[in-house]
Design a protein around this motif. Structure first.
Motif, PDB file in Angstrom:
ATOM      1  N   ASN A 366      47.537 113.745 -19.829  1.00 16.41           N
ATOM      2  CA  ASN A 366      47.896 114.663 -18.737  1.00 16.41           C
ATOM      3  C   ASN A 366      49.257 114.324 -18.133  1.00 16.41           C
ATOM      4  N   ARG A 367      50.160 113.899 -19.023  1.00 15.45           N
ATOM      5  CA  ARG A 367      51.505 113.532 -18.581  1.00 15.45           C
ATOM      6  C   ARG A 367      52.584 114.135 -19.467  1.00 15.45           C
ATOM      7  N   ALA A 368      52.228 114.537 -20.681  1.00 12.77           N
ATOM      8  CA  ALA A 368      53.223 115.030 -21.638  1.00 12.77           C
ATOM      9  C   ALA A 368      53.593 116.484 -21.355  1.00 12.77           C
ATOM     10  N   SER A 369      54.890 116.781 -21.509  1.00 12.28           N
ATOM     11  CA  SER A 369      55.391 118.149 -21.332  1.00 12.28           C
ATOM     12  C   SER A 369      55.871 118.776 -22.631  1.00 12.28           C
ATOM     13  N   SER A 370      56.083 117.973 -23.669  1.00 11.50           N
ATOM     14  CA  SER A 370      56.509 118.516 -24.960  1.00 11.50           C
ATOM     15  C   SER A 370      55.992 117.605 -26.074  1.00 11.50           C
ATOM     16  N   PHE A 371      55.887 118.180 -27.279  1.00 14.04           N
ATOM     17  CA  PHE A 371      55.332 117.444 -28.419  1.00 14.04           C
ATOM     18  C   PHE A 371      56.138 117.713 -29.680  1.00 14.04           C
ATOM     19  N   LEU A 372      56.175 116.696 -30.541  1.00 13.54           N
ATOM     20  CA  LEU A 372      56.738 116.836 -31.885  1.00 13.54           C
ATOM     21  C   LEU A 372      55.651 116.493 -32.883  1.00 13.54           C
ATOM     22  N   ILE A 373      55.409 117.399 -33.826  1.00 13.86           N
ATOM     23  CA  ILE A 373      54.412 117.185 -34.879  1.00 13.86           C
ATOM     24  C   ILE A 373      55.156 117.151 -36.200  1.00 13.86           C
ATOM     25  N   GLU A 374      55.060 116.036 -36.912  1.00 14.76           N
ATOM     26  CA  GLU A 374      55.815 115.906 -38.154  1.00 14.76           C
ATOM     27  C   GLU A 374      55.030 115.097 -39.187  1.00 14.76           C
ATOM     28  N   LYS A 375      55.376 115.297 -40.444  1.00  9.49           N
ATOM     29  CA  LYS A 375      54.760 114.526 -41.517  1.00  9.49           C
ATOM     30  C   LYS A 375      55.239 113.084 -41.453  1.00  9.49           C
ATOM     31  N   VAL A 376      54.338 112.174 -41.812  1.00  9.68           N
ATOM     32  CA  VAL A 376      54.714 110.768 -41.863  1.00  9.68           C
ATOM     33  C   VAL A 376      55.639 110.547 -43.047  1.00  9.68           C
ATOM     34  N   ASP A 377      56.636 109.734 -42.864  1.00 11.36           N
ATOM     35  CA  ASP A 377      57.526 109.342 -43.951  1.00 11.36           C
ATOM     36  C   ASP A 377      56.762 108.379 -44.843  1.00 11.36           C
ATOM     37  N   GLU A 378      56.259 108.869 -45.996  1.00 16.49           N
ATOM     38  CA  GLU A 378      55.366 108.071 -46.835  1.00 16.49           C
ATOM     39  C   GLU A 378      56.024 106.795 -47.332  1.00 16.49           C
ATOM     40  N   GLU A 379      57.249 106.905 -47.827  1.00 18.34           N
ATOM     41  CA  GLU A 379      57.897 105.723 -48.385  1.00 18.34           C
ATOM     42  C   GLU A 379      58.132 104.663 -47.316  1.00 18.34           C
ATOM     43  N   ALA A 380      58.571 105.125 -46.125  1.00 20.40           N
ATOM     44  CA  ALA A 380      58.815 104.173 -45.047  1.00 20.40           C
ATOM     45  C   ALA A 380      57.523 103.506 -44.641  1.00 20.40           C
ATOM     46  N   GLY A 381      56.438 104.283 -44.604  1.00 20.71           N
ATOM     47  CA  GLY A 381      55.150 103.720 -44.227  1.00 20.71           C
ATOM     48  C   GLY A 381      54.659 102.714 -45.250  1.00 20.71           C
ATOM     49  N   ILE A 382      54.853 102.994 -46.522  1.00 24.11           N
ATOM     50  CA  ILE A 382      54.415 102.083 -47.577  1.00 24.11           C
ATOM     51  C   ILE A 382      55.191 100.779 -47.501  1.00 24.11           C
ATOM     52  N   ASN A 383      56.528 100.893 -47.393  1.00 16.49           N
ATOM     53  CA  ASN A 383      57.349  99.692 -47.351  1.00 16.49           C
ATOM     54  C   ASN A 383      57.021  98.831 -46.139  1.00 16.49           C
ATOM     55  N   GLU A 384      56.687  99.491 -45.041  1.00 14.70           N
ATOM     56  CA  GLU A 384      56.417  98.755 -43.812  1.00 14.70           C
ATOM     57  C   GLU A 384      55.110  98.000 -43.884  1.00 14.70           C
ATOM     58  N   LEU A 385      54.113  98.550 -44.574  1.00 15.83           N
ATOM     59  CA  LEU A 385      52.773  97.995 -44.493  1.00 15.83           C
ATOM     60  C   LEU A 385      52.296  97.255 -45.735  1.00 15.83           C
ATOM     61  N   GLN A 386      52.999  97.375 -46.845  1.00 17.34           N
ATOM     62  CA  GLN A 386      52.443  96.849 -48.078  1.00 17.34           C
ATOM     63  C   GLN A 386      52.290  95.321 -48.074  1.00 17.34           C
TER      64      GLN A 386
END
Length: 422
Positions: A366-386
Motif C-alpha cells: 500500500n505504498r507503491a505508485s507505479s510498477f515495472l513487469i519484465e522478464k528475468v534475464d536468464e543468463e544473468a540469473g544463471i551466472n549469478e546463482l550457479q
C-alpha cells in the motif's frame, strides 16, 4: 457445436467492441491553467482515459476565446501571448506517464451563444478554407494536433442544419465530434444522423448529462444512431460511492459503456480515486497474456487486476482500476520480475520481487505508485546463482511444475523465482 462456437466468437467480439468504446472522462475548467503545473500532473496521474477542455467560446467575428483570453484570431494561434505554457501542457496530457488517451475541446454550455454565432458566420461565409471558422480551428489543430475531438454542448440555439455543416468542417480538419445533450432529443437525433451521413463516423460518442438540468435523464432514452453512451455525474451532487453505484446500475440496466464527471475546477476531490473506481465499472483495456495479478489486500484478497509485461505509471494503473498505493499482494508467472516504485513514474525508492507470489509486499505494501513487469534475464540469473546452488533446493521447471527428486542438468526456477543450473 458450430453454432455454439459462432455464438461464443460473437460474444467475444461484442465484449471487445464494448471495451473499445468504454472509458472514463472528466470536464476540465480554467483551473488547468490557473494552477498549473500541478493540475497537469494530477490529470496525468488520475487514470481518466479522456479529458474535455471547457471551453472554446466562438465570438461574433470568429475569434476563439476561453475565459476572456484569445486562443485564435484571424487564422493564427495567439494564445501563447497570454498562456505561454498551454501548448506544452495539453501535449503533456498524452505524454507518458499518463492514462489519458483522448483530448476534446468543448463548445457550448449553459448561457453560451457560440452555436448562434457559428450559424451566423456559416450563413455569411460558409465553411470553406477561406472562412474564418475554418482558418481559426485549423490554426488550433496545427498548434495542438493532440486535440482529437470537439464536444458539442449546445444549450441555446438548437439549429442542427448549421451544426451539421460546422461539425462536417471540423471532421475534415481532423476533429471527431461528441455530443453532450441534456434535453431536446429530436435536435440531437437529427444532428447525429445527418452528420454521420455526411461523414461516416464523424460523431462517435454520446455523453448524456444526468445532473443539474438533466438530473432526471434515463440514459436508455439517449441511444442516438447506435452510438456508445457515456453517462455523467458531477463531483459535487453526491458522494463518490453513490455516483459509482449509479454508474454500475447504468452499466447493468441502461446499456451505458462509459462515464464522465463534471467538473475538475478545484482541488477539493481526488481525481485518482474517482477515475480508478469508474474504470472498474467501465474497463477499457483488453488484457492479453497477463503475467501478474495485483491485489488490493494482503493474502490475495480485495480488488484484483491482471497485467501483462510492461511499465505502468500511476495514471496507467488507475486506467486499469488500480487506485494509487492500493496494492498489497501479488501472484506472478515464473520467469518474471516485478519492481514497485514509490513515485508515479517508475522513480524513487524501489523494491524488486521475483517470488511466484507474495501474500504481502512488505515495505511496499500500500505504498507503491507505479510498477515495472519484465522478464528475468536468464543468463544473468544463471551466472549469478550457479555457484551458490545447493542440492536440497526445491525446484520447478519453466512451466512451474514441481520437480520430484534431483533434477537433471538444465535451467530451473527456485521457489524464490530465481534461475539456476543443477
Amino acid at each position: 457445436m458450430k453454432h455454439l462456437i459462432a455464438a461464443a466468437l460473437l460474444a467475444l467480439c461484442v465484449a471487445s467492441d464494448l471495451m473499445a468504446q468504454a472509458g472514463s472522462g472528466v470536464y476540465v475548467g480554467g483551473h488547468i491553467r490557473r494552477a498549473r503545473p500541478n493540475t497537469v500532473t494530477n490529470l496525468k496521474n488520475s487514470g481518466f482515459t479522456y479529458v474535455i477542455l471547457f471551453n472554446v467560446d466562438v465570438q461574433e467575428d470568429g475569434t476563439l476565446k476561453t475565459d476572456g483570453e484569445t486562443i485564435c484570431k484571424d487564422g493564427e494561434y495567439v494564445f501563447a501571448n497570454e498562456q505561454p505554457h498551454y501548448v506544452e501542457d495539453v501535449k503533456a496530457l498524452k505524454t507518458w506517464p499518463t492514462g489519458i488517451e483522448r483530448i476534446e475541446i468543448c463548445i457550448g454550455g449553459w448561457g453560451n451563444q457560440s452555436y448562434r454565432r457559428i450559424k451566423a458566420l456559416i450563413d455569411a461565409q460558409g465553411t470553406g478554407e477561406n472562412s474564418i471558422l475554418y482558418r481559426n480551428f485549423k490554426a488550433l489543430k496545427e498548434a495542438i494536433p493532440e486535440i482529437d475531438a470537439v464536444n458539442n454542448d449546445e444549450e441555446d440555439l438548437y439549429d442542427y442544419t448549421s451544426a451539421v455543416k460546422f461539425h462536417t468542417m471540423m471532421y475534415d480538419l481532423g476533429y471527431k465530434t461528441t455530443v453532450a445533450p441534456y434535453t431536446y432529443k429530436q435536435y440531437w437525433q437529427n444532428l447525429v444522423n445527418n452528420l454521420n451521413r455526411a461523414r461516416s463516423g464523424a460523431c462517435d460518442r454520446v455523453l448524456i448529462q444526468c445532473y443539474d438540468g438533466g438530473a432526471n435523464n434515463n440514459p436508455s432514452d439517449w441511444k442516438l444512431g447506435n452510438l456508445p453512451v457515456h453517462a455523467g455525474r458531477t463531483n459535487y451532487q453526491s458522494t463518490m460511492e453513490e455516483s459509482i453505484n449509479q454508474m454500475e446500475s447504468w452499466r447493468d440496466h441502461n446499456g451505458v459503456v462509459g462515464g464522465f464527471v463534471w467538473v475538475y475546477n478545484d482541488e477539493t476531490w481526488n481525481l485518482n480515486q474517482w477515475a480508478s473506481a469508474m474504470n472498474r465499472v467501465f474497463p477499457s483495456h483488453k488484457v492479453e497474456n497477463p503475467v501478474v495479478t495485483l491485489y488490493s489486500e494482503s493474502n490475495f484478497q480485495g480488488y484484483a487486476v491482471q497485467l501483462p509485461e510492461g511499465r505502468y505509471s500511476m495514471g496507467e494503473l488507475a486506467s486499469y482500476g488500480i487506485t494509487d498505493k492500493d496494492i498489497a499482494s501479488y501472484k506472478m508467472e515464473p520467469g518474471y520480475k516485478l519492481t514497485a516504485y514509490v513515485n508515479a513514474d517508475l522513480t524513487g525508492f524501489q523494491k524488486e520481487y521475483t517470488d511466484a507470489e507474495m501474500v504481502r509486499l512488505g515495505t511496499m505494501s500500500n505504498r507503491a505508485s507505479s510498477f515495472l513487469i519484465e522478464k528475468v534475464d536468464e543468463e544473468a540469473g544463471i551466472n549469478e546463482l550457479q555457484n551458490t546452488t545447493n542440492k536440497a533446493t526445491v525446484c520447478y521447471d519453466l512451466q512451474g511444475r514441481l520437480l520430484n527428486g534431483r533434477p537433471e542438468k538444465g535451467l530451473y526456477i527456485t521457489r524464490q523465482g530465481k534461475y539456476l543450473i543443477k
